[in-house]
Design a protein around this motif. Structure first.
Motif, PDB file in Angstrom:
ATOM      1  N   ILE A   4       0.844  -1.189   0.000  1.00 39.36           N
ATOM      2  CA  ILE A   4       0.000   0.000   0.000  1.00 39.36           C
ATOM      3  C   ILE A   4       0.879   1.237   0.000  1.00 39.36           C
ATOM      4  CG2 ILE A   4      -1.774   1.301   1.260  1.00 39.36           C
ATOM      5  CD1 ILE A   4      -2.499  -1.387   2.648  1.00 39.36           C
ATOM      6  N   ILE A   6       0.407   5.370   0.521  1.00 39.78           N
ATOM      7  CA  ILE A   6      -0.544   6.362   1.013  1.00 39.78           C
ATOM      8  C   ILE A   6      -0.047   7.757   0.642  1.00 39.78           C
ATOM      9  CG2 ILE A   6      -1.767   7.268   3.018  1.00 39.78           C
ATOM     10  CD1 ILE A   6      -1.304   4.625   4.429  1.00 39.78           C
ATOM     11  N   ILE A  18      -4.871   4.088   9.372  1.00 39.64           N
ATOM     12  CA  ILE A  18      -4.645   2.920   8.518  1.00 39.64           C
ATOM     13  C   ILE A  18      -3.371   2.183   8.934  1.00 39.64           C
ATOM     14  CG2 ILE A  18      -4.076   2.210   6.157  1.00 39.64           C
ATOM     15  CD1 ILE A  18      -5.954   4.554   5.261  1.00 39.64           C
ATOM     16  N   CYS A  22      -3.519  -1.613  10.354  1.00 41.30           N
ATOM     17  CA  CYS A  22      -2.796  -2.662   9.627  1.00 41.30           C
ATOM     18  C   CYS A  22      -1.898  -3.447  10.573  1.00 41.30           C
ATOM     19  CB  CYS A  22      -1.986  -2.033   8.505  1.00 41.30           C
ATOM     20  SG  CYS A  22      -1.069  -3.213   7.481  1.00 41.30           S
ATOM     21  N   LEU A  83      -2.275  -1.076  -4.031  1.00 39.20           N
ATOM     22  CA  LEU A  83      -3.316  -0.112  -3.693  1.00 39.20           C
ATOM     23  C   LEU A  83      -2.685   1.237  -3.395  1.00 39.20           C
ATOM     24  CD1 LEU A  83      -6.321   0.510  -2.900  1.00 39.20           C
ATOM     25  CD2 LEU A  83      -5.715  -0.184  -0.568  1.00 39.20           C
ATOM     26  N   VAL A  85      -3.740   4.910  -1.705  1.00 37.22           N
ATOM     27  CA  VAL A  85      -4.745   5.474  -0.807  1.00 37.22           C
ATOM     28  C   VAL A  85      -4.530   6.977  -0.684  1.00 37.22           C
ATOM     29  CG1 VAL A  85      -5.616   5.475   1.559  1.00 37.22           C
ATOM     30  CG2 VAL A  85      -4.942   3.324   0.499  1.00 37.22           C
ATOM     31  N   ARG A 104      -7.706   0.507  -8.133  1.00 37.32           N
ATOM     32  CA  ARG A 104      -6.810   0.345  -6.980  1.00 37.32           C
ATOM     33  C   ARG A 104      -6.416   1.703  -6.398  1.00 37.32           C
ATOM     34  NH1 ARG A 104      -1.019  -0.232  -8.834  1.00 37.32           N
ATOM     35  NH2 ARG A 104      -0.995   0.261 -11.061  1.00 37.32           N
ATOM     36  N   LEU A 106      -8.147   4.552  -3.820  1.00 36.28           N
ATOM     37  CA  LEU A 106      -9.222   4.870  -2.892  1.00 36.28           C
ATOM     38  C   LEU A 106      -9.068   6.286  -2.365  1.00 36.28           C
ATOM     39  CD1 LEU A 106      -9.503   1.658  -0.648  1.00 36.28           C
ATOM     40  CD2 LEU A 106     -11.088   2.378  -2.449  1.00 36.28           C
ATOM     41  N   TYR A 178     -12.235   4.191   7.013  1.00 36.14           N
ATOM     42  CA  TYR A 178     -11.158   4.105   6.010  1.00 36.14           C
ATOM     43  C   TYR A 178     -10.304   2.851   6.215  1.00 36.14           C
ATOM     44  CZ  TYR A 178      -8.828   6.505   2.114  1.00 36.14           C
ATOM     45  OH  TYR A 178      -8.368   6.877   0.868  1.00 36.14           O
ATOM     46  N   VAL A 182      -9.874  -0.273   3.446  1.00 41.85           N
ATOM     47  CA  VAL A 182      -8.561  -0.724   2.988  1.00 41.85           C
ATOM     48  C   VAL A 182      -8.366  -2.200   3.316  1.00 41.85           C
ATOM     49  CG1 VAL A 182      -6.070  -0.424   3.253  1.00 41.85           C
ATOM     50  CG2 VAL A 182      -7.563   1.585   3.117  1.00 41.85           C
ATOM     51  N   ARG A 183      -8.792  -2.595   4.499  1.00 47.49           N
ATOM     52  CA  ARG A 183      -8.670  -4.016   4.880  1.00 47.49           C
ATOM     53  C   ARG A 183      -9.467  -4.898   3.926  1.00 47.49           C
ATOM     54  NH1 ARG A 183     -11.978  -7.141   7.933  1.00 47.49           N
ATOM     55  NH2 ARG A 183     -13.018  -5.371   8.914  1.00 47.49           N
TER      56      ARG A 183
END
Length: 221
Positions: A4, A6, A18, A22, A83, A85, A104, A106, A178, A182-183
């Motif tokens: 990921i 961000i 997040i 995580c 992904l 974010v 992918r 968000l 959020y 993401v999860r």
């Protein structure tokens, strides 16, 4: 293990939520990097303190949006993320950039989309006299603040609310929905059919909060 990246512009409180979720939840993912368009963004220090790679692509060093987006994409792709974010990333992205990460990418927006896109959402809500306000996590499409909705949080608007008080009360809800969105993504549980996002196995895609601004019982990322 999903990777990921961000993107932030300031404090990055949703980024913090997040990162913490995580780590605490043992997701099949890791935060590969935090990238900011502002070198002074406070969230960069949080990321460094948590052993996360950071990078800065300063939009002020680029003559136009397209050249900035190209440099940003190059920085992102260096981490090969599954992904991307947007967590308080205050830049309007070009269609080419959005298409590059289609499916992918968000974002979280502080309103119950499709109501009140754009800026000053809390003032927009109060001016419209709505009785419910909220936040939305959605897949990003070229149309600003649109795209398939993953999850929303709603709270009632109180008689004495101001844009500032709404923002404060809503932030706690953002920090729940959020990470949850993401999860779901990294667990491979999101499916988009005819523009509608489904979670498989199903989980509630709406969080309701009570008047005091405290999330409903049982709500967690």
């Amino acid at each position: 293990m999903k990777k990921i990246v961000i993107l932030i512009s300031g404090r990055g409180s949703n980024m913090e939520a997040i990162v913490q979720a995580c780590a605490a939840g043992g997701w099949p993912a890791r935060i590969a990097a935090v990238i900011s368009n502002r070198p002074e963004a406070a969230g960069l220090q949080f990321a460094k303190d948590h052993g996360i790679a950071t990078s800065v692509v300063d939009h002020r060093q680029h003559p136009d949006r397209a050249s900035f987006d190209a440099a940003l994409a190059e920085a992102i792709d260096g981490y090969a993320p599954d992904l991307v974010v947007l967590a308080g990333f205050m830049r309007i992205l070009t269609t080419g950039f959005v298409d590059r990460y289609a499916g992918r990418l968000l974002n979280i927006h502080p309103s119950l989309l499709p109501c009140f896109p754009g800026l000053n959402t809390h003032k927009q809500a109060l001016d419209a006299g709505v009785k419910l306000h909220g936040a939305t996590v959605h897949f990003v499409t070229p149309e600003l603040d649109h795209g398939p909705i993953v999850i929303q949080a709603a709270l009632d608007v109180l008689p004495l609310d101001t844009p500032e008080s709404l923002a404060v009360r809503l932030l706690d809800c953002e920090h729940l929905i959020y990470p949850r969105a993401v999860r779901w993504f990294v667990e491979g549980r999101l499916q988009v059919q005819n523009g509608v996002v489904h979670v498989n196995p199903a989980e509630p895609q709406l969080l309701m909060a009570i008047s005091a601004g405290v999330p409903a019982a049982g709500a967690k990322p």
